[in-house]
Scaffold this active site. Structure first.
Site, PDB file in Angstrom:
ATOM      1  N   GLU A 177       0.822  -1.199   0.000  1.00 34.82           N
ATOM      2  CA  GLU A 177       0.000   0.000   0.000  1.00 34.82           C
ATOM      3  C   GLU A 177       0.870   1.270   0.000  1.00 34.82           C
ATOM      4  O   GLU A 177       1.723   1.452   0.877  1.00 34.82           O
ATOM      5  CB  GLU A 177      -0.923  -0.009   1.231  1.00 34.82           C
ATOM      6  N   THR A 221      -5.754   1.442  -5.508  1.00 37.74           N
ATOM      7  CA  THR A 221      -5.310   0.046  -5.417  1.00 37.74           C
ATOM      8  C   THR A 221      -5.995  -0.821  -6.464  1.00 37.74           C
ATOM      9  O   THR A 221      -5.363  -1.656  -7.115  1.00 37.74           O
ATOM     10  CB  THR A 221      -5.617  -0.553  -4.033  1.00 37.74           C
ATOM     11  N   HIS A 259      -1.428   3.383   4.669  1.00 36.11           N
ATOM     12  CA  HIS A 259      -2.455   4.085   3.889  1.00 36.11           C
ATOM     13  C   HIS A 259      -2.674   5.461   4.500  1.00 36.11           C
ATOM     14  O   HIS A 259      -2.597   5.617   5.713  1.00 36.11           O
ATOM     15  CB  HIS A 259      -3.761   3.281   3.923  1.00 36.11           C
ATOM     16  N   ASP A 274       1.593  -0.170  -4.952  1.00 38.09           N
ATOM     17  CA  ASP A 274       0.371  -0.047  -5.755  1.00 38.09           C
ATOM     18  C   ASP A 274       0.225   1.314  -6.435  1.00 38.09           C
ATOM     19  O   ASP A 274      -0.201   1.406  -7.581  1.00 38.09           O
ATOM     20  CB  ASP A 274      -0.892  -0.419  -4.951  1.00 38.09           C
ATOM     21  N   HIS A 275       0.599   2.391  -5.739  1.00 40.47           N
ATOM     22  CA  HIS A 275       0.432   3.746  -6.297  1.00 40.47           C
ATOM     23  C   HIS A 275       1.105   4.721  -5.353  1.00 40.47           C
ATOM     24  O   HIS A 275       1.632   4.320  -4.316  1.00 40.47           O
ATOM     25  CB  HIS A 275      -1.055   4.083  -6.462  1.00 40.47           C
TER      26      HIS A 275
HETATM   27  C1  GP9 Z   1      -8.706  -0.729   0.524  1.00 45.92           C
HETATM   28  C2  GP9 Z   1      -7.281  -0.623   0.180  1.00 45.92           C
HETATM   29  C3  GP9 Z   1      -6.866   0.798   0.029  1.00 45.92           C
HETATM   30  O1  GP9 Z   1      -9.184  -2.001   0.532  1.00 45.92           O
HETATM   31  O2  GP9 Z   1      -6.993  -1.361  -0.941  1.00 45.92           O
HETATM   32  O3  GP9 Z   1      -7.428   1.351  -1.063  1.00 45.92           O
HETATM   33  P1  GP9 Z   1      -6.841   2.615  -1.802  1.00 45.92           P
HETATM   34  O4  GP9 Z   1      -7.457   3.815  -1.180  1.00 45.92           O
HETATM   35  O5  GP9 Z   1      -5.363   2.630  -1.650  1.00 45.92           O
HETATM   36  O6  GP9 Z   1      -7.251   2.409  -3.185  1.00 45.92           O
HETATM   37 MN    MN Z   2      -3.738   1.552  -2.196  1.00 50.42          MN
END
Ligand code: GP9
Ligand code: MN
Length: 626
Positions: free
Chosen positions: A252, A294, A409, A468-469
């Site tokens: 994340e 994500t 996150h 992921d980003h």
């Molecule tokens: C939520 C997690 C975070 O299940 O994947 O989501 P994001 O905000 O990073 O897309």
């Molecule tokens: Mn994410």
């Protein structure tokens, strides 16, 4: 005050105040970048033009309705603006219509949203307060008995102003409305309200696209893939992971700038740094996600197609026909599943996972979550990994298991006792806390590796790790400039979209690979490692271990990276040095010769082909011959 002297009709007062506020918001909250005088002019006049258009409609109403219309329009306009501000604080982006239909996610955003609201935001409603107060106190004096001539004049004037605004925008940015990827450009040129109208039109257009598609669109697209992305060669690593388990870990919000870096002299990611020594590590690997965050990264990895430029494709096109990674490897005996300690419906995952061929989703219900073992968005990463082990050990092999971490996150909250590195010291609380949560995730990974080794699974698996980003948006420019010790300009911003990508194969020494790469490439790369032929597949990525490869990485907003250049927002930079090679807002016009220009067109073409596939649900017409 002598009421009689107050001559300014309410609608004009509202237009002026609302226009002024909107301008201030554009300038100082949305931080819209202005590169030349014309852009400044457009950004200045646009809020007033739009406000005049909205409020001049009031003159058509009789008496009290005039006041009512003005009062409620300024409230509505302010709310729309405010929702965009809150959204912008997190994502440096503007709301799109498909996002609004993702209501089920909103409930999960809890602590995140609260962190985005400030008490002084009330000042953003000053104009509303003034107008409502004036309407109450001086109501009748602010009314306008407009005659026909006045009404027509007001209407004509508002249209003329709009046309002038749009004309200037066209001079500034030809084909503004055809090139739709960059929302900041749209807002800069036509304002946030017209942008919303435009977005609504796009939305209905994409909805109609499926209905009118008949599959004939595919031949041009497959020709393109044949020439650009399909390389019928096998790398040295083809098949090295045949029948091994694949453990895919989605980290994340981890960006590459923390890897092999320090913060106040402390190493940020000791484990990930060590892991480079015996992994294939791609140091120029870019995320290509948009508003679906994500879920967009998951979509890219599963399909090697681009996510949507608006909204999350996991929501908007979850029912399409795909030819996804879990489904393909399922035909080669793999059991695919996902581990993620969140509600199964977040990002519509339950529906999409089912569709693309995952056999099981271990969602929040598979975990024991207590106050002590959770923070921020939910279960702490260490708990997440350790509680997952029992499931993982029980799986039939070979398996493909995707793990999605959560602790790192936004807003990057962490319990005191879990922090093993200091907070950073900048004007951004977000960045300050980020280092601590990144470190925490790094440590939980080390423990997970230990568990895998202890369980004996390690030897029979390959482990893929991917950020992921981004976690730190454009909004934290100042703090990022301080940390990176260089001005965080548009070039730096694109380079900051690099996320870590590791392929760890036990027994392999690995190497650091510098070529440009992106999430779009993961699917063909993994399939080839597993020894699965991809000549029947349709994808926009290429195997990262091949020497011959497509020569650009496209980001979803039309920015791109090539071996030599980084292109974003009409600026072409030298990729190595960051030097600005040319900057022109006429790139789409005639006679310009930016060195980036040939790629600008290629990238737009590729993105639009991908959109055609997704919006038209074109794979339903294609026989993959599996
Ligand atoms: C939520 C997690 C975070 O299940 O994947 O989501 P994001 O905000 O990073 O897309
Ligand atoms: Mn994410």
């Amino acid at each position: 005050m002598n009421n009689k002297k107050l001559q300014l009709p309410l609608y004009l007062l509202a237009a002026l105040l609302f226009g002024l506020k909107t301008y201030v918001v554009y300038r100082f909250i949305f931080n819209i970048s202005l590169e030349n005088f014309l852009q400044e002019v457009i950004l200045f006049i646009n809020p007033f033009v739009t406000a005049f258009f909205i409020f001049a409609i009031a003159v058509w109403f009789q008496k009290r309705r005039q006041l009512k219309y003005t009062k409620y329009m300024i409230l509505l306009g302010s709310l729309i603006l405010y929702f965009n501000i809150v959204f912008y604080r997190n994502f440096s982006d503007f709301i799109t219509i498909p996002l609004l239909f993702q209501g089920s996610n909103a409930a999960d955003l809890g602590s995140s949203v609260l962190g985005l609201v400030e008490w002084w935001d009330i000042a953003l409603f000053l104009d509303v307060i003034v107008v409502w107060y004036a309407a109450k106190k001086y109501g009748d004096n602010l009314l306008l008995q407009a005659n026909k001539r006045y009404k027509r004049l007001a209407f004509a004037l508002s249209i003329i102003l709009l046309v002038v605004n749009y004309g200037l925008a066209q001079i500034e940015r030809p084909q503004l409305l055809q090139r739709t990827f960059d929302r900041e450009y749209l807002v800069k040129n036509i304002g946030v309200f017209n942008y919303h109208i435009y977005d609504a039109v796009l939305h209905s257009k994409s909805k109609a696209q499926r209905a009118f598609a008949d599959g004939n669109e595919l031949s041009e697209i497959t020709d393109y893939m044949e020439n650009e992305t399909t390389i019928n060669e096998k790398s040295e690593l083809f098949g090295v992971a045949k029948d091994k388990n694949v453990i895919f870990i989605s980290l994340e919000s981890v960006q590459s700038f923390v890897i092999n870096n320090t913060m106040n002299g402390q190493e940020v990611t000791p484990f990930l740094n060590e892991l480079i020594d015996d992994s294939y590590y791609f140091e120029n690997f870019y995320h290509q996600t948009e508003q679906g965050k994500t879920s967009d990264s998951e979509f890219l990895v599963e399909n090697s197609l681009y996510p949507s430029s608006r909204g999350a494709v996991y929501f908007t096109h979850a029912q399409n026909d795909y030819h996804a990674l879990p489904e393909i490897i399922g035909q080669h005996g793999y059991n695919s599943n996902v581990f993620h300690a969140n509600n199964k419906s977040f990002w519509n995952r339950d529906v999409m996972y089912d569709n693309v061929g995952y056999e099981r989703f271990y969602d929040i219900n598979a975990y024991e979550e207590t106050d002590e073992n959770s923070v921020g968005w939910g279960l702490k990463d260490e708990e997440f990994f350790s509680q997952s082990m029992k499931y993982l050990q029980g799986l039939p092999q070979p398996f493909y298991s995707k793990f999605i971490t959560l602790t790192n996150h936004y807003p990057f909250d962490l319990d005191e006792e879990d922090a093993t590195i200091d907070k950073y010291n900048s004007n951004s609380k977000t960045l300050n806390q980020y280092f601590q949560t990144v470190r925490y995730t790094d440590e939980s990974l080390r423990e997970f590796f230990d568990d895998l080794k202890q369980s004996g699974l390690y030897e029979d698996s390959i482990i893929v790790i991917m950020g992921d980003h981004y976690g730190i948006s454009d909004f934290h420019k100042k703090a990022m400039s301080q940390y990176l010790e260089t001005e965080y300009n548009d070039y730096q911003h694109i380079q900051a979209q690099r996320v870590p990508f590791y392929i760890h194969i036990p027994g392999h020494d690995g190497e650091v690979i510098s070529k440009i790469a992106g999430q779009i490439d993961v699917k063909p790369t993994l399939l080839h490692l597993l020894g699965i032929d991809t000549s029947n597949d349709l994808s926009f990525g290429t195997d990262l271990f091949l020497d011959e490869r497509k020569d650009f990485i496209a980001l979803r907003d039309g920015s791109f990276i090539t071996d030599d250049y980084v292109y974003t927002k009409d600026q072409c930079f030298n990729r190595e040095t960051g030097e600005l090679l040319d900057s022109t807002n006429q790139l789409a016009g005639e006679g310009e010769d930016s060195v980036c220009q040939p790629y600008v067109e290629k990238v737009e073409k590729e993105l639009s082909y991908s959109d055609q596939i997704v919006y038209g649900d074109l794979f339903r017409f294609y026989d993959f011959k599996d």
